[in-house]
Structures are given as structure tokens and as C-alpha cells.
Scaffold this active site. Sequence first.
Site, PDB file in Angstrom:
ATOM      1  CG  ASP A   7      -1.862  -0.686   0.908  1.00 15.63           C
ATOM      2  OD1 ASP A   7      -2.519  -1.065   0.158  1.00 15.63           O
ATOM      3  OD2 ASP A   7      -2.779  -1.737   2.041  1.00 15.63           O
ATOM      4  N   GLY A 117      -5.807   0.270   7.616  1.00 11.50           N
ATOM      5  CA  GLY A 117      -5.313  -0.854   8.010  1.00 11.50           C
ATOM      6  C   GLY A 117      -6.977  -1.065   9.163  1.00 11.50           C
ATOM      7  CG  ASP A 144      -6.885  -3.688  -0.256  1.00  9.97           C
ATOM      8  OD1 ASP A 144      -6.871  -4.342   0.927  1.00  9.97           O
ATOM      9  OD2 ASP A 144      -6.370  -2.796  -0.732  1.00  9.97           O
ATOM     10  N   GLY A 146     -10.533  -5.805   4.985  1.00 10.53           N
ATOM     11  CA  GLY A 146     -11.723  -6.547   5.685  1.00 10.53           C
ATOM     12  C   GLY A 146     -11.739  -7.502   5.766  1.00 10.53           C
ATOM     13  CB  SER A 167      -5.828  -6.586  10.532  1.00 14.77           C
ATOM     14  OG  SER A 167      -5.319  -5.476  10.062  1.00 14.77           O
TER      15      SER A 167
END
Length: 192
Positions: A7, A117, A144, A146, A167
Amino acid sequence: ADYLHLDVMDGHFVPNLTFGAPVVQCLREKFPGVIFEVHMMVSRPLQWIGDMAKAKVDIYTFHLEATTSPKDVIEKVRESGMKVGCGIKPGTPVQPLLDLAPLLDLCLVMTVEPGFGGQSFMANMMPKVRALREAYPSCDIEVDGGLSPKTIEVAAEAGANMIVSGSAVVKNDNPKQVIELLRSTVDKFRKA
């Protein structure tokens, strides 16, 4: 993982600031055989194409909302020897991305607001994924934001085959297991 999604944020297109081509170049030297996709959350996507090509990026994904001339960006990315992707934010209609899809290597549908994030997955973005999959059955469709073991099934069922998960992978005690679950779920729906 099948590829590394990096990112890149400029503090303008999104409020966060991350890194640029020099860091990508350093990573490339450490991971020479890994596919690098840069997700360019930047206000001027044309500006960074040459630097990212020099950093040996494989896939350059820009945001449709960041340019008034997406075809120029696509052309320059291709001329620079990279594959090209284009993404849309949750508030952007899917039609402009559908129109560009034949010129792209991948279509990105953001399932959170870009820039931070750890946000919750927006399942209401799945009609966009379905529309892309129905129109372009062989297109790579990336989601992209979750994505986790709890949300992968709805994304894969809608037609996403490239999953960006931050995450859920890095905060897990067994990241390899999470990656394998995400991959196997996508594979199950791709074969159906």
C-alpha cells in the site's frame, strides 16, 4: 502468500502516508522472486510509474478516482513493462471500471474506505464484484479491506479471486493457516 500487496499512500489521495519507490526497491532486493503489486493510493498515479518500474514492481494498481485520464495511466504502465490494475473506492459506481476492464490485468474493488487498516468488511460491495465477474469471467478481481476467515466466503462466492488480507494474517498466531484457508475458499468457488 501468492504475492505481496504494498500500500503506497501519499497523504493526499488518502490521509495516511506510507512509503515510496526507494522502500519498494529495498524490499525487491530482499525478496527477488516474489510478485509485487503496488496499490497506489496517490493523487497523481502517472507521476510514480517510472519509479515503480525501476523498483521492479510487477503490478501497478491505481485508483480510478485519482485521474481524469485512466487510459493514459494504463498505457504508460504497460509501456513501463508492468501489469496494470485499477481500483474503485466504495462510493464509486462499478460501471467505469467495467468499461476499462478489457484494458486491465486486474480490477480492484475496495471493501473498506482506503487509507487505514483494520476496518470492517463492506459486504455491500459484492454486487460490484459479481458484475465484474459476470461481464469478465477470466478477469482477476481483487478485493481489499476487512478480508478474513469470517468474510472470505462471501467475497469468493461473489467472484473475487485475488484477496488482500492484512490484519487477519499478520495479527494471527498462525498466518500460514489463514492464508491457506483464504486460498482454499477462493479455489472452491473458482472450481464451482
